[in-house]
Design an enzyme around this catalytic site. Sequence first.
Site, PDB file in Angstrom:
ATOM      1  CG  ASN A  67      25.800  17.217 -15.814  1.00  0.00           C
ATOM      2  OD1 ASN A  67      24.773  17.172 -16.486  1.00  0.00           O
ATOM      3  ND2 ASN A  67      26.993  17.482 -16.338  1.00  0.00           N
ATOM      4  CE  LYS A  69      28.292  14.270 -17.372  1.00  0.00           C
ATOM      5  NZ  LYS A  69      29.643  13.791 -17.606  1.00  0.00           N
ATOM      6  CG  HIS A 151      30.084  19.639 -18.550  1.00  0.00           C
ATOM      7  ND1 HIS A 151      30.555  18.642 -19.378  1.00  0.00           N
ATOM      8  CD2 HIS A 151      29.998  19.100 -17.315  1.00  0.00           C
ATOM      9  CE1 HIS A 151      30.716  17.539 -18.657  1.00  0.00           C
ATOM     10  NE2 HIS A 151      30.390  17.795 -17.397  1.00  0.00           N
ATOM     11  CD  GLU A 153      30.253  15.331 -20.845  1.00  0.00           C
ATOM     12  OE1 GLU A 153      29.055  15.626 -20.676  1.00  0.00           O
ATOM     13  OE2 GLU A 153      30.873  14.557 -20.081  1.00  0.00           O
ATOM     14  CD  GLU A 221      32.586  18.711 -13.764  1.00  0.00           C
ATOM     15  OE1 GLU A 221      32.033  17.826 -13.113  1.00  0.00           O
ATOM     16  OE2 GLU A 221      32.175  19.091 -14.867  1.00  0.00           O
ATOM     17  N   GLY A 227      33.731  10.793 -16.173  1.00  0.00           N
ATOM     18  CA  GLY A 227      33.155   9.598 -16.789  1.00  0.00           C
ATOM     19  C   GLY A 227      34.147   8.477 -17.013  1.00  0.00           C
ATOM     20  CB  SER A 267      35.300   9.439 -11.550  1.00  0.00           C
ATOM     21  OG  SER A 267      35.333   9.227 -12.955  1.00  0.00           O
TER      22      SER A 267
HETATM   23  P1  PGA Z   1      31.067  11.927 -13.838  1.00  0.00           P
HETATM   24  O1  PGA Z   1      30.701  13.318 -14.538  1.00  0.00           O
HETATM   25  O2  PGA Z   1      30.688  12.064 -12.370  1.00  0.00           O
HETATM   26  O3  PGA Z   1      30.226  10.897 -14.551  1.00  0.00           O
HETATM   27  O4  PGA Z   1      32.519  11.714 -14.010  1.00  0.00           O
HETATM   28  C1  PGA Z   1      30.921  14.532 -13.883  1.00  0.00           C
HETATM   29  C2  PGA Z   1      30.494  15.680 -14.739  1.00  0.00           C
HETATM   30  O5  PGA Z   1      30.685  15.629 -15.965  1.00  0.00           O
HETATM   31  O6  PGA Z   1      29.962  16.677 -14.239  1.00  0.00           O
END
Ligand code: PGA
Length: 311
Positions: A67, A69, A151, A153, A221, A227, A267
């Site tokens: 992803n 983003k 997601h 976000e 997640e 993140g 992460s």
């Molecule tokens: P990250 O994001 O690996 O940077 O923690 C994962 C995601 O949001 O799918």
Amino acid sequence: MAVTSTSLASQLSIGLRPHHPSPKLDSLSSQSLSFFDPNIRLSVSSPKPSRTVIAMAGSGKFFVGGNWKCNGTKDSITKLIADLNNAKLEPDVDVVVAPPFVYIDQVKTSITDRIEVSGQNSWVGKGGAFTGEISVEQLKDLGCKWVILGHSERRHVIGEKDEFIGKKAAYALSEGLGVIACIGELLEEREAGKTFDVCFQQLKAYADAVPSWDNIVIAYEPVWAIGTGKVASPEQAQEVHIALRDWLKNNVSAEVASKTRIIYGGSVNGGNSAELAKKEDIDGFLVGGASLKGPEFATIVNSVTSKKVAA
Ligand code: PGA
């Protein structure tokens, strides 16, 4: 589908054995689960693997999504694609990348067919007068096979609600896109002992809306891990994954519970993916930051090989 032709496949029958018995999690109330910090496991124990190999509890093929983003430029994406095209990837892994919408065409026309392309979101119905939105039809027109929905976000920054996300999933599936259906709890929800409640509620919103689970991958997640560099421990991820599989078994069907891939995100990187992948109910990963580095993303894809352990 079983993972049958990795470099291990001649020795193993990954994905072929039946689902192990699950603990009866649905009888537990959230009050019986206590947390002190996100690194403390839920108080439900996972069953011990009883065979000589740790394989996959589900029967689906390993799946790794990147992803990207809201990251990248034409130049950085050209370099990332070159790295991905040159990477050696284990054969029996579904590999998907989700670029920002504006770069999907660039990616699709230059990336190897070995890697499928996903949108990061899609509109809830047919396209039209919806300023700023991208339709499922448009994603398909550009050659996307998947879309990420729900997601954290989108949920917590943009404010999308369970029911809306369920409708989006149903529409995307009806048009033939695969859905990477994200769920996961906030830190305060984990600390309040609500991890299962939140995840089950988000899962139920998909279940209530979709006619079939054939083309859905669930991405667990935990929001506190996204993140932040604070990855869930393999045990923490496994105990939620097994609970999700158990929920599917009790509320959808045993077949869907076995076939649906449940991938972990938050992460994940080249240093922790192998340990996570050893867990029976972890069928792959959704990767954010580390998917922006081609060689590291390849390492994560290839962590499928750690599904084998010694007797
Ligand atoms: P990250 O994001 O690996 O940077 O923690 C994962 C995601 O949001 O799918």
